[in-house]
Design a protein around this motif. Structure first.
Motif, short mmCIF file in Angstrom:
data_model
loop_
_atom_site.label_atom_id
_atom_site.label_comp_id
_atom_site.label_asym_id
_atom_site.label_seq_id
_atom_site.Cartn_x
_atom_site.Cartn_y
_atom_site.Cartn_z
N LEU A 106 58.89 24.80 45.63
CA LEU A 106 57.54 24.58 46.13
C LEU A 106 57.67 23.67 47.35
O LEU A 106 58.28 22.59 47.26
N ILE A 107 57.14 24.11 48.47
CA ILE A 107 57.17 23.30 49.69
C ILE A 107 55.78 22.71 49.89
O ILE A 107 54.81 23.44 50.08
N ASN A 108 55.69 21.39 49.82
CA ASN A 108 54.45 20.65 50.07
C ASN A 108 54.46 20.24 51.53
O ASN A 108 55.20 19.35 51.93
N GLY B 89 46.53 28.45 42.29
CA GLY B 89 46.45 29.91 42.37
C GLY B 89 47.70 30.53 42.93
O GLY B 89 48.13 31.61 42.51
N LEU B 90 48.33 29.87 43.88
CA LEU B 90 49.56 30.37 44.47
C LEU B 90 50.68 30.37 43.42
O LEU B 90 51.44 31.33 43.32
N ARG C 285 48.72 33.98 49.63
CA ARG C 285 47.38 33.60 49.14
C ARG C 285 46.90 32.47 50.03
O ARG C 285 47.66 31.54 50.33
N VAL C 286 45.63 32.57 50.46
CA VAL C 286 45.03 31.44 51.16
C VAL C 286 45.06 30.29 50.17
O VAL C 286 44.71 30.45 49.00
N MET D 7 56.63 34.20 48.48
CA MET D 7 55.28 33.83 48.18
C MET D 7 54.86 32.79 49.21
O MET D 7 55.51 31.75 49.32
N LEU D 8 53.85 33.08 49.99
CA LEU D 8 53.42 32.19 51.06
C LEU D 8 51.99 31.73 50.82
O LEU D 8 51.16 32.50 50.35
#
Length: 161
Positions: free
Chosen positions: A48-50, A33-34, A27-28, A1-2
């Motif tokens: 999750l990569i911030n 939403g991602l 997803r932009v 998931m990008l």
């Protein structure tokens, strides 16, 4: 998931991953939403990569308040929205891992706007320490990649610097 800001780059990356035999969706970015998109897929949300960040560079005396506000919006609020979106999921799963990109934080004698980015990235590292409250199965790590080629110079307000 990008997730990222630009559709064309995400699409090209997903196509590359699929061409190599992998699977990927994108997803932009809109972090919430991602996360929802990830949860609609088989499996679970593990990481999750911030990594969002900007650093408009201008002399402090230029008082570029709009740049400061934009930096706070992306570097702190974007980071926090990532936590807000993923932490409840990680808690339900009793497992999850945040990775947050940090500043290279190299010493500087310049008193320019880049120091605001450093303050915010240091603040993210303090959140990493506070995340221990979420329990031992939810982890938050700060990663400083060192200097890498990015679009950061395109955010420079004062190009004469």
């Amino acid at each position: 998931m990008l997730g990222a800001r630009r559709d064309d780059r995400l699409e090209a990356l997903v196509e590359s991953i699929i061409a190599e035999g992998g699977a990927a969706l994108y997803r932009v970015i809109d972090v919430a939403g991602l996360v929802i998109l990830a949860l609609d897929q088989p499996g679970k949300l593990d990481v999750l990569i911030n990594s969002a960040g900007i650093a408009p560079i201008s002399l402090f005396d230029d008082l570029c308040v709009e740049d400061w506000e934009a930096t706070i919006d992306v570097n702190i609020e974007g980071f926090l929205f990532g936590i807000v979106a993923a932490l409840p999921v990680f808690r339900r799963q009793a497992l999850g891992h945040f990775f947050n990109t940090l500043s290279t934080d190299r010493p500087s004698n310049r008193s320019d706007n880049v120091n605001l980015c450093r303050v915010e990235k240091r603040g993210q590292d303090n959140f990493r320490r506070a995340a221990q409250e979420a329990g031992p199965s939810i982890r938050m790590k700060g990663v400083s990649s060192g200097c890498v080629q990015t679009e950061l110079p395109s955010f420079m307000t004062n190009t004469a610097m």
